[in-house]
Design a protein around this motif. Structure first.
Motif, mmCIF file in Angstrom:
data_model
loop_
_atom_site.group_PDB
_atom_site.id
_atom_site.type_symbol
_atom_site.label_atom_id
_atom_site.label_comp_id
_atom_site.label_asym_id
_atom_site.label_seq_id
_atom_site.Cartn_x
_atom_site.Cartn_y
_atom_site.Cartn_z
ATOM 1 N N ILE A 127 10.436 -4.965 -4.893
ATOM 2 C CA ILE A 127 9.383 -4.267 -4.211
ATOM 3 C C ILE A 127 8.594 -5.356 -2.649
ATOM 4 C CG2 ILE A 127 7.384 -3.319 -4.106
ATOM 5 C CD1 ILE A 127 7.091 -2.637 -6.956
ATOM 6 N N ARG A 128 9.192 -6.001 -2.640
ATOM 7 C CA ARG A 128 8.233 -7.140 -1.731
ATOM 8 C C ARG A 128 9.883 -6.380 -0.908
ATOM 9 N NH1 ARG A 128 6.422 -10.717 -4.923
ATOM 10 N NH2 ARG A 128 4.234 -11.074 -5.272
ATOM 11 N N SER A 129 11.084 -7.238 -1.483
ATOM 12 C CA SER A 129 11.603 -7.325 -0.108
ATOM 13 C C SER A 129 12.482 -5.446 0.815
ATOM 14 C CB SER A 129 13.388 -7.798 -0.853
ATOM 15 O OG SER A 129 13.109 -6.361 -1.400
ATOM 16 N N LEU A 130 11.838 -4.592 -0.385
ATOM 17 C CA LEU A 130 11.468 -3.190 0.243
ATOM 18 C C LEU A 130 10.604 -2.909 1.452
ATOM 19 C CD1 LEU A 130 12.158 -1.462 -2.625
ATOM 20 C CD2 LEU A 130 13.834 -1.241 -0.975
ATOM 21 N N THR B 171 9.618 8.919 10.646
ATOM 22 C CA THR B 171 9.385 6.813 10.765
ATOM 23 C C THR B 171 9.076 6.754 9.325
ATOM 24 O OG1 THR B 171 7.667 6.507 11.973
ATOM 25 C CG2 THR B 171 9.336 6.764 12.730
ATOM 26 N N VAL B 172 8.532 7.244 8.416
ATOM 27 C CA VAL B 172 8.196 7.279 7.315
ATOM 28 C C VAL B 172 8.926 7.521 6.110
ATOM 29 C CG1 VAL B 172 6.207 8.271 5.805
ATOM 30 C CG2 VAL B 172 5.409 8.702 7.877
ATOM 31 N N ARG B 173 8.967 5.954 5.337
ATOM 32 C CA ARG B 173 9.147 6.267 4.466
ATOM 33 C C ARG B 173 9.164 7.178 3.164
ATOM 34 N NH1 ARG B 173 9.666 1.708 1.795
ATOM 35 N NH2 ARG B 173 12.121 1.685 1.161
ATOM 36 N N ILE C 61 0.864 -1.555 0.003
ATOM 37 C CA ILE C 61 0.076 0.284 0.001
ATOM 38 C C ILE C 61 1.198 1.311 -0.185
ATOM 39 C CG2 ILE C 61 -1.739 1.356 1.504
ATOM 40 C CD1 ILE C 61 -2.522 -1.156 2.943
ATOM 41 N N VAL C 62 0.566 2.572 -0.551
ATOM 42 C CA VAL C 62 1.504 3.734 -0.781
ATOM 43 C C VAL C 62 0.423 4.401 -0.767
ATOM 44 C CG1 VAL C 62 2.475 2.300 -2.330
ATOM 45 C CG2 VAL C 62 1.170 3.967 -3.719
ATOM 46 N N VAL C 63 0.840 5.812 0.284
ATOM 47 C CA VAL C 63 0.431 7.329 -0.483
ATOM 48 C C VAL C 63 1.179 8.021 -0.942
ATOM 49 C CG1 VAL C 63 0.048 8.820 1.240
ATOM 50 C CG2 VAL C 63 -0.317 7.085 2.093
ATOM 51 N N ALA C 64 0.260 8.966 -1.569
ATOM 52 C CA ALA C 64 0.730 9.501 -3.170
ATOM 53 C C ALA C 64 0.270 11.220 -3.279
ATOM 54 C CB ALA C 64 0.806 9.327 -4.038
ATOM 55 N N VAL C 65 1.149 12.094 -2.375
ATOM 56 C CA VAL C 65 0.986 13.732 -2.261
ATOM 57 C C VAL C 65 1.223 14.300 -3.361
ATOM 58 C CG1 VAL C 65 1.137 15.233 -0.945
ATOM 59 C CG2 VAL C 65 0.917 12.706 0.059
ATOM 60 N N ASP C 66 0.140 15.260 -3.697
ATOM 61 C CA ASP C 66 0.995 16.118 -5.045
ATOM 62 C C ASP C 66 0.146 17.894 -3.887
ATOM 63 O OD1 ASP C 66 0.636 17.190 -7.341
ATOM 64 O OD2 ASP C 66 -0.379 17.799 -6.857
ATOM 65 N N PRO C 67 1.477 18.637 -3.726
ATOM 66 C CA PRO C 67 0.851 18.641 -2.800
ATOM 67 C C PRO C 67 0.890 20.420 -3.551
ATOM 68 C CG PRO C 67 3.394 18.189 -2.611
ATOM 69 C CD PRO C 67 2.495 17.342 -3.471
ATOM 70 N N PRO C 68 0.119 21.671 -2.971
ATOM 71 C CA PRO C 68 -0.344 22.723 -3.921
ATOM 72 C C PRO C 68 0.656 23.513 -3.355
ATOM 73 C CG PRO C 68 -1.424 22.834 -1.147
ATOM 74 C CD PRO C 68 -0.406 21.703 -1.498
ATOM 75 N N VAL C 69 1.362 24.571 -4.610
ATOM 76 C CA VAL C 69 1.891 25.484 -4.362
ATOM 77 C C VAL C 69 2.059 26.523 -3.060
ATOM 78 C CG1 VAL C 69 2.861 27.596 -6.284
ATOM 79 C CG2 VAL C 69 1.579 25.888 -7.292
ATOM 80 N N THR C 70 0.851 26.801 -2.504
ATOM 81 C CA THR C 70 1.054 27.517 -1.979
ATOM 82 C C THR C 70 0.066 27.111 -0.578
ATOM 83 O OG1 THR C 70 -1.170 28.730 -2.769
ATOM 84 C CG2 THR C 70 1.539 29.626 -3.218
ATOM 85 N N GLY C 71 0.286 27.285 0.678
ATOM 86 C CA GLY C 71 -0.311 26.772 1.576
ATOM 87 C C GLY C 71 -1.396 28.099 2.298
ATOM 88 N N HIS D 174 -0.076 5.884 8.208
ATOM 89 C CA HIS D 174 -0.067 4.844 9.281
ATOM 90 C C HIS D 174 -1.298 4.325 9.385
ATOM 91 C CE1 HIS D 174 4.076 5.736 11.181
ATOM 92 N NE2 HIS D 174 3.116 7.021 11.090
ATOM 93 N N ARG D 175 -2.614 5.001 8.864
ATOM 94 C CA ARG D 175 -3.669 4.216 9.039
ATOM 95 C C ARG D 175 -3.754 2.718 8.247
ATOM 96 N NH1 ARG D 175 -6.421 9.101 8.429
ATOM 97 N NH2 ARG D 175 -6.659 9.063 6.314
ATOM 98 N N HIS D 176 -2.969 3.619 6.942
ATOM 99 C CA HIS D 176 -3.562 2.159 6.176
ATOM 100 C C HIS D 176 -2.252 0.909 6.347
ATOM 101 C CE1 HIS D 176 -6.690 3.461 3.793
ATOM 102 N NE2 HIS D 176 -6.661 5.032 4.341
ATOM 103 N N GLY D 177 -1.326 1.538 7.274
ATOM 104 C CA GLY D 177 -0.743 0.229 6.888
ATOM 105 C C GLY D 177 0.575 0.798 6.109
ATOM 106 N N ALA D 178 0.681 1.591 5.559
ATOM 107 C CA ALA D 178 1.299 2.245 4.408
ATOM 108 C C ALA D 178 3.019 1.477 4.197
ATOM 109 C CB ALA D 178 1.240 3.539 3.501
ATOM 110 N N ALA D 179 3.490 1.680 3.042
ATOM 111 C CA ALA D 179 4.926 1.100 2.527
ATOM 112 C C ALA D 179 5.511 1.857 1.992
ATOM 113 C CB ALA D 179 5.471 -0.378 1.506
ATOM 114 N N MET D 180 4.710 3.267 1.945
ATOM 115 C CA MET D 180 5.317 4.074 1.214
ATOM 116 C C MET D 180 5.108 5.469 0.846
ATOM 117 S SD MET D 180 8.346 5.245 0.134
ATOM 118 C CE MET D 180 9.517 3.388 -1.033
ATOM 119 N N LEU D 181 5.250 6.637 1.276
ATOM 120 C CA LEU D 181 4.761 7.316 0.996
ATOM 121 C C LEU D 181 5.458 7.970 -0.350
ATOM 122 C CD1 LEU D 181 2.947 10.052 3.121
ATOM 123 C CD2 LEU D 181 4.251 11.222 1.188
ATOM 124 N N VAL D 182 4.500 8.561 -1.252
ATOM 125 C CA VAL D 182 5.194 9.586 -2.709
ATOM 126 C C VAL D 182 4.749 10.471 -2.836
ATOM 127 C CG1 VAL D 182 5.971 8.905 -4.953
ATOM 128 C CG2 VAL D 182 5.062 7.039 -4.042
#
Length: 437
Positions: free
Chosen positions: A433-436, A350-352, A262-272, A322-330
């Motif tokens: 990928i499994r090894s990672l 701790t987040v990869r 499972i992965v989480v992907a983030v597309d950040p905004p230009v401003t905040g 953390h909610r989904h027990g993801a292996a990676m945050l892209v």
């Protein structure tokens, strides 16, 4: 107030009260004021009370003050997809004309001629949309059209009806339908002489089974089909769209498999700040069986946030991780460079994290992911309506919507990480990928 009103009524008025629709009607069931319209379209979810509104409108047009007094209309067309549907729904249905009419005004049903005849001489004739030519010749001063959006010969039948609606000073028609994205309905809605009323299924809750509501909302709430069938909203598929409503409904899953990654992907905004674009945050999982070309993915959550500060969207992304027990945050870094990855690590070391930089435009990046959907290799849980709305506005020429499709961008990054890149890497990708993790 209601009790005082009822107490002031005479016995005759109390007897008549059940037939006074204006007293009982929901707002969306009452016709528009004035006569400066030709077509009244009632777009409603399933069970929203469209049929009752249509039947009562016909009554209001044909009935006079007394049973034998003339009304505004004397020749009415009742048009459904088939004659059977017109008879069983519009005439004899639980919310049809006969059920809504008081005994002293009840029209006679002439089965052989497929028509209703009122005590004052007004006539309502039944027609089938399967036979548009049946509307050649007759003429009317009013018409009720039911479930137009699902007619197979809708454009032809509607056109013939318009030529026939020519009696009286101001002929009018009501259309009662659950919306579907068909050309004839879009054209009717865009006409300046059309008035539109919309209502969700929920508006008529008092008259619907609780188990029905629980079932349909549990199954379809939060989907594009639910927006159409429950909210009564027209859900359009754009020309050249990468994704369509039908494609997304075919991808719907109700039972989740055990995921390998499972992965989480983030597309950040230009401003905040409060008027920033959304921060797209999408979670997806993959089942890795066989070669990468045989893998299957499911989009699990759209955790996107709007108007968030960098710290707030980073915290939302980490929480989804953390909610989904993801292996990676892209995380895409085109807008923020290395600061994006640094911000996420500062939020939770701790987040990869893997940072990704876009080298193609949004439409081009989406194409390999679209192919996965076309192959039936991506599923969707329910509750992704805003993400799916953006998806259906992505076209071969770019995004056809307001703002930026940040949710779609995050989706593309997630599925690229899970499916597209492993396929490009070859058969050994699964083991690596499994090894990672």
């Amino acid at each position: 107030m209601q009790e005082r009103f009822l107490a002031e009524l005479s016995e005759a008025e109390l007897i008549a009260l059940p037939w006074m629709f204006e007293f009982w009607a929901l707002p969306h069931q009452l016709p528009p004021e004035g006569d400066d319209w030709r077509t009244w379209v009632i777009l409603g979810g399933r069970g929203a009370g469209k049929t009752r509104a249509g039947a009562e409108w016909v009554r209001s047009m044909v009935e006079g003050d007394r049973p034998t007094d003339p009304g505004r209309a004397r020749r009415v067309a009742l048009v459904a997809e088939t004659i059977d549907q017109a008879r069983e729904v519009m005439v004899f249905g639980e919310s049809g004309i006969l059920a809504c009419t008081p005994p002293d005004r009840t029209p006679a049903w002439e089965a052989t001629r497929k028509r209703l005849v009122w005590p004052n001489g007004a006539v309502a004739q039944l027609y089938s949309a399967h036979d548009p030519d049946g509307l050649r010749g007759p003429q009317f001063d009013a018409a009720w059209v039911d479930e137009l959006a699902k007619w197979k010969r809708a454009e032809e039948a509607w056109t013939m009806l318009q030529f026939a609606l020519r009696l009286g000073e101001h002929p009018q028609q009501v259309v009662t339908t659950t919306p579907q994205n068909v050309k004839v309905l879009r054209e009717i809605l865009s006409a300046t002489s059309t008035v539109v009323t919309t209502a969700p299924t929920e508006a008529n809750r008092a008259h619907l089974s609780a188990s029905f509501l629980s079932e349909v909302y549990g199954r379809y709430a939060g989907t594009r089909l639910g927006r159409q069938e429950l909210e009564g909203r027209l859900v359009e598929d754009l020309e050249g769209a990468y994704w369509t409503t039908a494609m997304l409904e075919a991808a719907r899953v109700d039972r989740l498999p055990e995921f390998d990654r499972i992965v989480v992907a983030v597309d950040p905004p230009v401003t905040g700040h409060a008027r920033s674009d959304e921060c797209g945050i999408v979670v997806a999982g993959v089942v890795m069986r066989g070669a990468p070309k045989d893998w299957r993915a499911v989009v699990l959550e759209d955790a996107s946030v709007r108007g968030a500060s960098p710290r707030e969207w980073a915290e939302a992304a980490v929480a989804a991780y953390h909610r989904h027990g993801a292996a990676m945050l892209v995380a895409e870094v085109n807008q923020g460079g290395d600061l994006v990855g640094d911000l996420i690590r500062q939020t939770d070391p701790t987040v990869r994290v893997r940072t990704a930089r876009a080298r193609l435009n949004k439409a081009a990046r989406a194409e390999p992911v679209v192919a996965l959907y076309e192959q039936g290799r991506v599923g969707h849980v329910r509750g992704l309506a805003e993400l799916e709305e953006q998806m259906c506005r992505m076209t071969v020429t770019g995004y056809r919507g307001q703002g930026s499709p940040d949710r779609v961008d995050a989706l593309v990054w997630a599925l690229s990480e899970l499916m597209v890149e492993p396929a490009r890497a070859g058969a050994g990708a699964g083991a690596r990928i499994r090894s990672l993790g």
